[in-house]
Design a protein around this motif. Structure first.
Motif, PDB file in Angstrom:
ATOM      1  N   TYR A 258       0.828  -1.197   0.000  1.00 28.57           N
ATOM      2  CA  TYR A 258       0.000   0.000   0.000  1.00 28.57           C
ATOM      3  C   TYR A 258       0.869   1.256   0.000  1.00 28.57           C
ATOM      4  N   GLY A 259       0.527   2.203  -0.883  1.00 28.70           N
ATOM      5  CA  GLY A 259       1.219   3.475  -0.921  1.00 28.70           C
ATOM      6  C   GLY A 259       2.471   3.493  -1.784  1.00 28.70           C
ATOM      7  N   GLU A 260       2.895   2.338  -2.314  1.00 29.10           N
ATOM      8  CA  GLU A 260       4.101   2.326  -3.131  1.00 29.10           C
ATOM      9  C   GLU A 260       3.831   2.944  -4.494  1.00 29.10           C
ATOM     10  N   ALA A 261       4.879   3.414  -5.144  1.00 29.08           N
ATOM     11  CA  ALA A 261       4.756   4.045  -6.452  1.00 29.08           C
ATOM     12  C   ALA A 261       4.254   3.031  -7.476  1.00 29.08           C
ATOM     13  N   PRO A 262       3.587   3.492  -8.531  1.00 27.12           N
ATOM     14  CA  PRO A 262       3.112   2.574  -9.563  1.00 27.12           C
ATOM     15  C   PRO A 262       4.255   1.749 -10.146  1.00 27.12           C
ATOM     16  N   ASN A 263       3.974   0.489 -10.408  1.00 25.82           N
ATOM     17  CA  ASN A 263       4.952  -0.412 -10.999  1.00 25.82           C
ATOM     18  C   ASN A 263       5.136  -0.068 -12.478  1.00 25.82           C
ATOM     19  N   GLU A 264       6.384   0.033 -12.920  1.00 28.40           N
ATOM     20  CA  GLU A 264       6.663   0.456 -14.291  1.00 28.40           C
ATOM     21  C   GLU A 264       6.084  -0.508 -15.319  1.00 28.40           C
ATOM     22  N   ASN A 265       6.189  -1.812 -15.073  1.00 27.82           N
ATOM     23  CA  ASN A 265       5.641  -2.788 -16.010  1.00 27.82           C
ATOM     24  C   ASN A 265       4.123  -2.675 -16.118  1.00 27.82           C
ATOM     25  N   CYS A 266       3.466  -2.492 -14.979  1.00 34.15           N
ATOM     26  CA  CYS A 266       2.012  -2.341 -14.987  1.00 34.15           C
ATOM     27  C   CYS A 266       1.591  -1.079 -15.731  1.00 34.15           C
ATOM     28  N   GLN A 267       2.320   0.014 -15.489  1.00 33.93           N
ATOM     29  CA  GLN A 267       1.967   1.266 -16.152  1.00 33.93           C
ATOM     30  C   GLN A 267       2.157   1.172 -17.654  1.00 33.93           C
ATOM     31  N   THR A 268       3.245   0.517 -18.077  1.00 32.64           N
ATOM     32  CA  THR A 268       3.491   0.332 -19.511  1.00 32.64           C
ATOM     33  C   THR A 268       2.407  -0.540 -20.130  1.00 32.64           C
ATOM     34  N   MET A 269       2.015  -1.573 -19.417  1.00 30.32           N
ATOM     35  CA  MET A 269       0.929  -2.436 -19.889  1.00 30.32           C
ATOM     36  C   MET A 269      -0.357  -1.638 -20.087  1.00 30.32           C
ATOM     37  N   VAL A 270      -0.713  -0.820 -19.098  1.00 35.05           N
ATOM     38  CA  VAL A 270      -1.936  -0.022 -19.181  1.00 35.05           C
ATOM     39  C   VAL A 270      -1.851   0.968 -20.340  1.00 35.05           C
ATOM     40  N   ASN A 271      -0.700   1.576 -20.538  1.00 35.14           N
ATOM     41  CA  ASN A 271      -0.533   2.517 -21.646  1.00 35.14           C
ATOM     42  C   ASN A 271      -0.803   1.829 -22.986  1.00 35.14           C
ATOM     43  N   GLU A 272      -0.299   0.605 -23.124  1.00 31.19           N
ATOM     44  CA  GLU A 272      -0.502  -0.132 -24.367  1.00 31.19           C
ATOM     45  C   GLU A 272      -1.966  -0.556 -24.533  1.00 31.19           C
ATOM     46  N   VAL A 273      -2.590  -0.966 -23.443  1.00 33.14           N
ATOM     47  CA  VAL A 273      -4.013  -1.309 -23.503  1.00 33.14           C
ATOM     48  C   VAL A 273      -4.828  -0.105 -23.954  1.00 33.14           C
ATOM     49  N   LYS A 274      -4.554   1.035 -23.377  1.00 32.55           N
ATOM     50  CA  LYS A 274      -5.259   2.264 -23.764  1.00 32.55           C
ATOM     51  C   LYS A 274      -5.092   2.546 -25.243  1.00 32.55           C
ATOM     52  N   ARG A 275      -3.891   2.338 -25.734  1.00 30.38           N
ATOM     53  CA  ARG A 275      -3.587   2.664 -27.126  1.00 30.38           C
ATOM     54  C   ARG A 275      -4.352   1.774 -28.109  1.00 30.38           C
ATOM     55  N   VAL A 276      -4.405   0.475 -27.837  1.00 31.03           N
ATOM     56  CA  VAL A 276      -5.003  -0.444 -28.815  1.00 31.03           C
ATOM     57  C   VAL A 276      -6.522  -0.526 -28.714  1.00 31.03           C
ATOM     58  N   LEU A 277      -7.098   0.005 -27.630  1.00 35.76           N
ATOM     59  CA  LEU A 277      -8.559   0.016 -27.498  1.00 35.76           C
ATOM     60  C   LEU A 277      -9.183   1.067 -28.404  1.00 35.76           C
ATOM     61  N   LYS A 278     -10.291   0.720 -29.009  1.00 26.27           N
ATOM     62  CA  LYS A 278     -11.079   1.686 -29.766  1.00 26.27           C
ATOM     63  C   LYS A 278     -11.774   2.655 -28.803  1.00 26.27           C
ATOM     64  N   GLY A 279     -12.128   3.817 -29.302  1.00 30.10           N
ATOM     65  CA  GLY A 279     -12.982   4.695 -28.523  1.00 30.10           C
ATOM     66  C   GLY A 279     -14.301   3.998 -28.259  1.00 30.10           C
ATOM     67  N   GLY A 280     -14.759   4.040 -27.021  1.00 34.54           N
ATOM     68  CA  GLY A 280     -15.951   3.301 -26.639  1.00 34.54           C
ATOM     69  C   GLY A 280     -15.653   1.881 -26.194  1.00 34.54           C
ATOM     70  N   GLY A 281     -14.375   1.483 -26.296  1.00 29.02           N
ATOM     71  CA  GLY A 281     -13.980   0.128 -25.903  1.00 29.02           C
ATOM     72  C   GLY A 281     -13.814  -0.018 -24.409  1.00 29.02           C
ATOM     73  N   GLN A 282     -13.532  -1.261 -23.981  1.00 32.58           N
ATOM     74  CA  GLN A 282     -13.425  -1.545 -22.552  1.00 32.58           C
ATOM     75  C   GLN A 282     -12.216  -2.421 -22.244  1.00 32.58           C
ATOM     76  N   PHE A 283     -11.574  -2.096 -21.138  1.00 33.80           N
ATOM     77  CA  PHE A 283     -10.522  -2.939 -20.573  1.00 33.80           C
ATOM     78  C   PHE A 283     -11.143  -3.658 -19.387  1.00 33.80           C
ATOM     79  N   VAL A 284     -11.300  -4.960 -19.497  1.00 33.70           N
ATOM     80  CA  VAL A 284     -11.905  -5.773 -18.446  1.00 33.70           C
ATOM     81  C   VAL A 284     -10.790  -6.518 -17.725  1.00 33.70           C
ATOM     82  N   GLN A 285     -10.731  -6.345 -16.433  1.00 31.19           N
ATOM     83  CA  GLN A 285      -9.642  -6.915 -15.647  1.00 31.19           C
ATOM     84  C   GLN A 285     -10.214  -7.724 -14.480  1.00 31.19           C
ATOM     85  N   ILE A 286      -9.740  -8.963 -14.348  1.00 28.20           N
ATOM     86  CA  ILE A 286     -10.094  -9.824 -13.232  1.00 28.20           C
ATOM     87  C   ILE A 286      -8.811 -10.038 -12.445  1.00 28.20           C
TER      88      ILE A 286
END
Length: 216
Positions: A130-158
């Motif tokens: 708790y409280g630690e800085a964002p993980n670089e690998n996770c942030q890079t993953m999210v950036n790529e997910v955002k990029r490849v999603l269409k507008g109106g698309g969804q990132f579903v995470q379990i």
């Protein structure tokens, strides 16, 4: 299942290649029948879905067979498991298996209606604090997910992660984009449910409010 003595082994590609050499299949967190209904709320029969960190899960095949989506592209950075899944399930225009690092996805921007992650981000951060800085690998993953999603698309995470440990990867990007461009092309709506594990939906909205729902 090959359980490592040190959970940090989950971060290493060598661990997964070795594990997938002998392991036939394993479903992380929840089996398809456990999450089918809640996934059906987010998916449409015409959707093109990217399953990141697919491993040896049959989830992508299950989604197709249930008629929940039209196309599934499964990616994993272990070439061992990708080759095994190709042999097991085959490929078609609606089902693909590709060796790929989710931190550097080889797809054009605005390609997918849905990106699905079941426990892949968890492997990057097996010991979250708790409280630690964002993980670089996770942030890079999210950036790529955002990029490849269409507008109106969804990132579903379990995920096993707690809500605040996942939301932090989205808010900084919105603030960064606003600061750098004076404008944000997309905003994001967050929805969260608890199914014994956390079920998170991030919706990529066109030109909506700049405000992120901090109470979701």
């Amino acid at each position: 299942m090959d359980i490592p003595n040190d959970v940090n082994e989950y971060k290493k590609q060598e661990y997964w290649d070795k594990r997938y050499t002998n392991e036939e299949s394993y479903e992380w967190l929840r089996k398809f029948d456990d999450i089918k209904d809640v996934l059906a709320e987010q998916l449409k029969p015409h959707h093109k879905l990217l399953h990141v960190g697919c491993g040896n899960s049959s989830l992508g095949v299950d989604l197709l067979q249930a008629g929940l989506v039209d196309t599934v592209v499964n990616v994993d950075y272990s070439s061992v498991v990708i080759e095994r899944m190709k042999k097991k399930f085959g490929e078609s225009k609606n089902l693909q298996w590709l060796q790929m690092d989710i931190r550097e996805l080889q797809f054009d921007s605005d390609t997918f209606d849905v990106v699905l992650d079941k426990a892949t981000m968890d492997a990057f951060v097996p010991k979250e604090i708790y409280g630690e800085a964002p993980n670089e690998n996770c942030q890079t993953m999210v950036n790529e997910v955002k990029r490849v999603l269409k507008g109106g698309g969804q990132f579903v995470q379990i995920t096993f992660g707690q809500p605040h440990m996942r939301k932090k990867y989205f808010q900084p990007l919105l603030e960064q984009g606003k600061a750098e461009t004076g404008d944000v092309k997309y905003t994001w709506k967050l929805e969260m449910k608890t199914l014994g594990v956390l079920f998170v939906v991030y919706s990529k909205l066109w030109n909506g409010s700049m405000q992120v729902d901090r109470d979701s």
